[in-house]
Design a protein around this motif. Structure first.
Motif, PDB file in Angstrom:
ATOM      1  N   PHE A  46       1.963   0.789  13.775  1.00 29.19           N
ATOM      2  CA  PHE A  46       1.758   0.168  12.468  1.00 29.19           C
ATOM      3  C   PHE A  46       2.060   1.171  11.351  1.00 29.19           C
ATOM      4  CE2 PHE A  46      -1.194  -0.831   8.904  1.00 29.19           C
ATOM      5  CZ  PHE A  46      -0.670  -2.066   8.553  1.00 29.19           C
ATOM      6  N   MET A  66       5.853   2.026  10.851  1.00 31.10           N
ATOM      7  CA  MET A  66       6.676   0.995  10.189  1.00 31.10           C
ATOM      8  C   MET A  66       8.145   1.070  10.640  1.00 31.10           C
ATOM      9  SD  MET A  66       5.524  -1.332   8.104  1.00 31.10           S
ATOM     10  CE  MET A  66       3.832  -1.745   8.479  1.00 31.10           C
ATOM     11  N   TYR A  88      10.259   3.485   8.847  1.00 28.32           N
ATOM     12  CA  TYR A  88      10.321   3.355   7.383  1.00 28.32           C
ATOM     13  C   TYR A  88       8.960   3.623   6.738  1.00 28.32           C
ATOM     14  CZ  TYR A  88      14.853   1.131   8.157  1.00 28.32           C
ATOM     15  OH  TYR A  88      16.151   0.871   8.516  1.00 28.32           O
ATOM     16  N   PHE A 144       7.478   6.179   5.406  1.00 28.64           N
ATOM     17  CA  PHE A 144       7.486   6.887   4.122  1.00 28.64           C
ATOM     18  C   PHE A 144       7.759   5.920   2.965  1.00 28.64           C
ATOM     19  CE2 PHE A 144      10.209   8.849   0.852  1.00 28.64           C
ATOM     20  CZ  PHE A 144       9.300   9.737   0.308  1.00 28.64           C
ATOM     21  N   TYR A 145       8.751   5.055   3.141  1.00 28.60           N
ATOM     22  CA  TYR A 145       9.131   4.139   2.061  1.00 28.60           C
ATOM     23  C   TYR A 145       8.093   3.039   1.869  1.00 28.60           C
ATOM     24  CZ  TYR A 145      13.439   6.616   2.894  1.00 28.60           C
ATOM     25  OH  TYR A 145      14.350   7.610   3.059  1.00 28.60           O
ATOM     26  N   VAL A 146       7.673   2.425   2.990  1.00 28.87           N
ATOM     27  CA  VAL A 146       6.714   1.320   2.883  1.00 28.87           C
ATOM     28  C   VAL A 146       5.387   1.818   2.319  1.00 28.87           C
ATOM     29  CG1 VAL A 146       5.395  -0.397   4.181  1.00 28.87           C
ATOM     30  CG2 VAL A 146       7.804  -0.021   4.718  1.00 28.87           C
ATOM     31  N   TRP A 147       4.848   2.908   2.897  1.00 26.72           N
ATOM     32  CA  TRP A 147       3.526   3.381   2.434  1.00 26.72           C
ATOM     33  C   TRP A 147       3.630   4.066   1.076  1.00 26.72           C
ATOM     34  CZ3 TRP A 147       0.795   0.200   4.581  1.00 26.72           C
ATOM     35  CH2 TRP A 147       0.937  -0.138   5.918  1.00 26.72           C
ATOM     36  N   ALA A 164       5.501   2.944  -1.291  1.00 25.59           N
ATOM     37  CA  ALA A 164       5.485   1.819  -2.224  1.00 25.59           C
ATOM     38  C   ALA A 164       4.083   1.232  -2.343  1.00 25.59           C
ATOM     39  CB  ALA A 164       6.468   0.742  -1.764  1.00 25.59           C
ATOM     40  N   TYR A 165       3.438   0.964  -1.196  1.00 25.65           N
ATOM     41  CA  TYR A 165       2.108   0.355  -1.232  1.00 25.65           C
ATOM     42  C   TYR A 165       1.067   1.331  -1.793  1.00 25.65           C
ATOM     43  CZ  TYR A 165       3.369  -4.012   1.019  1.00 25.65           C
ATOM     44  OH  TYR A 165       3.903  -5.254   1.261  1.00 25.65           O
ATOM     45  N   VAL A 208       1.433   3.872  -3.986  1.00 30.96           N
ATOM     46  CA  VAL A 208       1.516   4.048  -5.439  1.00 30.96           C
ATOM     47  C   VAL A 208       1.072   2.774  -6.162  1.00 30.96           C
ATOM     48  CG1 VAL A 208       3.108   4.436  -7.358  1.00 30.96           C
ATOM     49  CG2 VAL A 208       3.205   5.899  -5.350  1.00 30.96           C
ATOM     50  N   THR A 209       1.380   1.604  -5.580  1.00 33.63           N
ATOM     51  CA  THR A 209       0.926   0.353  -6.189  1.00 33.63           C
ATOM     52  C   THR A 209      -0.600   0.301  -6.218  1.00 33.63           C
ATOM     53  OG1 THR A 209       2.922  -0.775  -5.442  1.00 33.63           O
ATOM     54  CG2 THR A 209       1.055  -2.166  -6.036  1.00 33.63           C
ATOM     55  N   GLY A 228      -1.871   2.829  -8.745  1.00 33.74           N
ATOM     56  CA  GLY A 228      -1.646   2.377 -10.123  1.00 33.74           C
ATOM     57  C   GLY A 228      -2.682   1.350 -10.555  1.00 33.74           C
ATOM     58  N   LEU A 229      -2.937   0.379  -9.682  1.00 34.63           N
ATOM     59  CA  LEU A 229      -3.918  -0.651 -10.019  1.00 34.63           C
ATOM     60  C   LEU A 229      -5.320  -0.037 -10.102  1.00 34.63           C
ATOM     61  CD1 LEU A 229      -2.627  -3.616  -7.796  1.00 34.63           C
ATOM     62  CD2 LEU A 229      -2.188  -3.221 -10.208  1.00 34.63           C
ATOM     63  N   GLU A 245      -5.785   1.733 -13.361  1.00 36.24           N
ATOM     64  CA  GLU A 245      -5.989   0.807 -14.481  1.00 36.24           C
ATOM     65  C   GLU A 245      -7.419   0.264 -14.483  1.00 36.24           C
ATOM     66  OE1 GLU A 245      -3.810  -2.910 -14.676  1.00 36.24           O
ATOM     67  OE2 GLU A 245      -3.824  -2.816 -16.863  1.00 36.24           O
ATOM     68  N   VAL A 246      -7.910  -0.100 -13.307  1.00 40.36           N
ATOM     69  CA  VAL A 246      -9.282  -0.610 -13.217  1.00 40.36           C
ATOM     70  C   VAL A 246     -10.284   0.462 -13.664  1.00 40.36           C
ATOM     71  CG1 VAL A 246     -11.083  -1.374 -11.600  1.00 40.36           C
ATOM     72  CG2 VAL A 246      -8.782  -2.331 -11.445  1.00 40.36           C
TER      73      VAL A 246
END
Lengths: 234, 46
Positions: free
Chosen positions: B9, B12, B15, B17-20, B22-23, B25-26, B29-30, B33-34
């Motif tokens: 799992f 990936m 992939y 490095f790319y998938v995690w 992306a997830y 940093v998202t 980021g959220l 903000e919270v």
């Protein structure tokens, strides 16, 4: 008639304040539940993509973030425009409250897109029309926030920001149609209102769940922020 | 079910490095903000 009265009632920041709190709380709960469902479908139900392998799973956040970045800009420009036309304080406050969340989703769309582009295209970034216009969107959000921050008097800041937001709205259809107007490396829309989506239905389900989650998150964040702005200004 | 185990799992299909990236940093980021919104709410009340 009574509906009209109600809208005037809620256009007053003081009466909107408690309602905004209630909507924000329930939206946040909904966003959490939908994100959990969306991530479950995205990672455990949706199959591996035949061409892109597991790298495609980035689209479950990339596409919703990109949708939100454009949608929030239009909503922000709408409220800014209403505030400018009718001189309603709450509308302008809504515009200011949406901007940081919109900027965040624009950044995330660019970031996740870069991490998807590298394994799929072989490049983190290319200067194609879709990517460039999305980058301009980020600068529009940041410009709006910087302009408002630079003006001390709130109502003058609202008016100046509104002009920038309204002029910048022309960029949104450019982003959306860039993939059809120009020969871009970025692929065309996989989901549109006029034809059946070109992806497996479980992939689509995951993406729509995440889009709804981001949408509710944006409502929660914007309303929480507008409450702060109301408190700070009045 | 897509994965034979946790290590598969997280990998990936190569992939990770790319998938995690992306997830991760998202999520970050959220979360930021919270956090900032909570702090601003507290300060606005005071």
């Amino acid at each position: 008639m009574s509906a009209a009265i109600k809208w005037y009632w809620f256009s007053s920041p003081q009466t909107f304040f408690p309602l905004a709190g209630k909507i924000a709380r329930w939206s946040a709960v909904g966003a959490g539940l939908l994100a959990a469902a969306g991530l479950y479908v995205g990672f455990f139900v949706a199959p591996t993509d035949a061409q892109q392998g597991e790298a495609y799973r980035i689209i479950f956040i990339h596409v919703p973030a990109a949708w939100m970045s454009m949608f929030l800009y239009v909503v922000m420009a709408f409220w800014a425009g209403i505030g400018l036309a009718f001189n309603t304080r709450l509308s302008s406050m809504m515009a200011s409250a949406i901007a940081p969340t919109g900027a965040l989703f624009t950044f995330l769309a660019l970031w996740t897109g870069a991490l998807w582009g590298r394994p799929t295209w072989g490049a983190y970034w290319v200067w194609d029309a879709r990517l460039t216009s999305e980058l301009i969107l980020l600068f529009l959000y940041l410009g709006f926030m910087a302009l408002q921050a630079a003006i001390d008097e709130p109502r003058r800041a609202d008016r100046a920001g509104a002009l920038l937001a309204i002029v910048g709205v022309v960029n949104v259809p450019i982003i959306y149609y860039s993939v059809t107007w120009w020969n871009t490396l970025h692929q065309g829309a996989s989901v549109s209102l006029t034809r059946a989506p070109s992806m497996a239905s479980t992939m689509l389900t995951g993406m729509l769940l995440m889009a709804l989650a981001f949408w509710l998150y944006s409502i929660a964040a914007s309303l929480a922020r507008v409450r702060c702005i109301i408190k700070e200004r009045e | 079910m897509n994965w034979g185990g946790w290590s598969e799992f997280w990998a990936m299909g190569g992939y990770g490095f790319y998938v995690w990236g992306a997830y991760g940093v998202t999520c970050a980021g959220l979360a930021v903000e919270v956090f900032l919104l909570r702090r601003r709410t507290r300060e606005a009340k005071a």
